[in-house]
Design an enzyme around this catalytic site. Structure first.
Site, mmCIF file in Angstrom:
data_model
loop_
_atom_site.group_PDB
_atom_site.id
_atom_site.type_symbol
_atom_site.label_atom_id
_atom_site.label_comp_id
_atom_site.label_asym_id
_atom_site.label_seq_id
_atom_site.Cartn_x
_atom_site.Cartn_y
_atom_site.Cartn_z
ATOM 1 N N GLY A 9 0.806 -1.214 0.000
ATOM 2 C CA GLY A 9 0.000 0.000 0.000
ATOM 3 C C GLY A 9 0.838 1.261 0.000
ATOM 4 O O GLY A 9 0.583 2.191 0.763
ATOM 5 N N ALA A 10 1.826 1.312 -0.898
ATOM 6 C CA ALA A 10 2.843 2.366 -0.816
ATOM 7 C C ALA A 10 2.721 3.437 -1.897
ATOM 8 O O ALA A 10 3.648 4.209 -2.100
ATOM 9 C CB ALA A 10 4.237 1.736 -0.875
ATOM 10 N N VAL A 63 -3.503 -7.300 -1.883
ATOM 11 C CA VAL A 63 -2.898 -8.066 -0.789
ATOM 12 C C VAL A 63 -3.923 -8.813 0.058
ATOM 13 O O VAL A 63 -3.537 -9.577 0.949
ATOM 14 C CB VAL A 63 -2.002 -7.171 0.101
ATOM 15 C CG1 VAL A 63 -0.725 -6.802 -0.633
ATOM 16 C CG2 VAL A 63 -2.733 -5.933 0.569
ATOM 17 N N ASN A 89 1.487 -2.229 5.368
ATOM 18 C CA ASN A 89 0.855 -0.919 5.517
ATOM 19 C C ASN A 89 -0.518 -0.823 4.857
ATOM 20 O O ASN A 89 -1.324 0.029 5.219
ATOM 21 C CB ASN A 89 1.776 0.148 4.922
ATOM 22 C CG ASN A 89 1.080 1.487 4.777
ATOM 23 O OD1 ASN A 89 0.869 2.205 5.744
ATOM 24 N ND2 ASN A 89 0.692 1.826 3.550
ATOM 25 N N SER A 141 -3.191 0.785 14.268
ATOM 26 C CA SER A 141 -3.764 2.108 14.494
ATOM 27 C C SER A 141 -4.130 2.232 15.963
ATOM 28 O O SER A 141 -4.462 1.232 16.618
ATOM 29 C CB SER A 141 -5.021 2.311 13.641
ATOM 30 O OG SER A 141 -5.723 3.482 14.030
ATOM 31 N N TYR A 154 -12.964 -1.388 11.203
ATOM 32 C CA TYR A 154 -11.572 -0.916 11.184
ATOM 33 C C TYR A 154 -10.882 -1.219 12.516
ATOM 34 O O TYR A 154 -9.742 -1.705 12.541
ATOM 35 C CB TYR A 154 -11.563 0.583 10.899
ATOM 36 C CG TYR A 154 -10.194 1.176 10.671
ATOM 37 C CD1 TYR A 154 -9.506 0.961 9.482
ATOM 38 C CD2 TYR A 154 -9.591 1.976 11.641
ATOM 39 C CE1 TYR A 154 -8.255 1.515 9.264
ATOM 40 C CE2 TYR A 154 -8.335 2.542 11.431
ATOM 41 C CZ TYR A 154 -7.686 2.312 10.251
ATOM 42 O OH TYR A 154 -6.431 2.871 10.034
ATOM 43 N N ALA A 156 -11.643 -3.562 14.620
ATOM 44 C CA ALA A 156 -11.446 -5.012 14.725
ATOM 45 C C ALA A 156 -10.224 -5.445 13.931
ATOM 46 O O ALA A 156 -9.410 -6.261 14.402
ATOM 47 C CB ALA A 156 -12.694 -5.743 14.220
ATOM 48 N N LYS A 158 -7.599 -3.673 13.035
ATOM 49 C CA LYS A 158 -6.342 -3.154 13.569
ATOM 50 C C LYS A 158 -5.996 -3.774 14.924
ATOM 51 O O LYS A 158 -4.813 -3.968 15.248
ATOM 52 C CB LYS A 158 -6.422 -1.635 13.676
ATOM 53 C CG LYS A 158 -6.486 -0.932 12.316
ATOM 54 C CD LYS A 158 -5.265 -1.235 11.462
ATOM 55 C CE LYS A 158 -5.243 -0.449 10.171
ATOM 56 N NZ LYS A 158 -4.027 -0.710 9.365
ATOM 57 N N ILE A 187 -3.269 11.118 11.533
ATOM 58 C CA ILE A 187 -2.221 11.503 10.592
ATOM 59 C C ILE A 187 -2.870 12.142 9.363
ATOM 60 O O ILE A 187 -3.891 11.656 8.873
ATOM 61 C CB ILE A 187 -1.382 10.277 10.151
ATOM 62 C CG1 ILE A 187 -0.846 9.530 11.377
ATOM 63 C CG2 ILE A 187 -0.244 10.708 9.232
ATOM 64 C CD1 ILE A 187 0.118 10.308 12.239
#
Length: 246
Positions: A9-10, A63, A89, A141, A154, A156, A158, A187
């Site tokens: 995820g870059a 992925v 990521n 996170s 989300y 769950a 993380k 962020i």
């Protein structure tokens, strides 16, 4: 020989910052993006990385699919010969209140955020075991640590990554492979920009440093864990959140 880092995820945001920061630190970088539509952005990241005298290239894979991950990892090893650092990521959000969240919203987030970490660790771990060294850094996170309204799926995904990090660290320590997690707070990325204004305002008010973090703040933490000075650190979750978790 330069070490090789694979970052999922870059193509943008935190992943982009991590890839570039690792390049600055002398790593060759394999940049993962989801599909062909993402390739132009990923190639821009690769070009930015190569300004620091390293090799970099982009590799497509969803992925959440073990098969696509397998094909990507094989291509990375063929081109770079090894993988020393894996940064998991990749992630998405599909926010909604519990009473209104669809099964699809839940399943999509679990697959992209959590199953992807299993897929990549499953495939890269044998490579690192043969090398007798490696660094795995999972991006979780602070939402996975304390929850957030409207982000059950989300949170769950993380939180699961934290447990996976602990388990993998215990399994792989004897092979000189460290496994750690970085937990970003609020962020400034495209993902956080999509949050409702009230949510962003409440998060900002809860941050002792009174500012939103930068993707580079997270990248700096990743680079530390990927570097030589973190060789005796494993099974840890490093929060990069301006103190919001306190």
């Amino acid at each position: 020989m330069r070490k090789v880092a694979l970052v999922t995820g870059a193509k943008q945001g935190i992943g982009r910052a991590i890839a570039i920061a690792l390049a600055k630190d002398g790593f060759d970088v394999a940049i993962n993006c989801r599909n062909e539509n993402s390739v132009p952005a990923a190639r821009e990241v690769a070009a930015e990385c190569m300004k620091y005298g390293v090799d970099a290239d982009c590799f497509t894979a969803d992925v959440s699919s073990l098969g696509e991950c397998d094909e990507m990892v094989r291509k990375v090893v063929t081109q770079f010969t090894r993988i020393d650092v894996l940064v998991n990521n990749a992630g998405i959000t599909r926010d909604g209140l519990i009473a209104r969240m669809s099964e699809e919203q839940y399943d999509d987030v679990i697959a992209a955020n959590q199953k992807s970490v299993f897929n990549m660790m499953r495939l890269v771990t044998p490579i690192m075991m043969k090398q007798r060294e490696g660094r795995i850094i999972n991006i979780t996170s602070v939402v996975g640590l304390y929850g957030n309204p409207g982000q059950l799926n989300y949170a769950a995904s993380k939180a699961a990554i934290v447990g996976m990090t602990y388990a993998a660290a215990k399994e792989l320590g004897g092979r000189n492979i460290t496994v750690n997690a970085v937990a970003p707070g609020c962020i400034g990325t495209e993902m956080t920009e999509k949050l409702p204004e009230k949510v962003k305002e409440s998060m900002l008010a809860a941050i002792p440093l009174r500012r939103v973090g930068r993707p580079e703040d997270v990248a700096d933490a990743v680079c530390f864990l990927a570097g030589d000075r973190a060789g005796y650190i494993t099974g840890q979750v490093l929060s990069v959140d301006g103190g919001i978790i306190m």
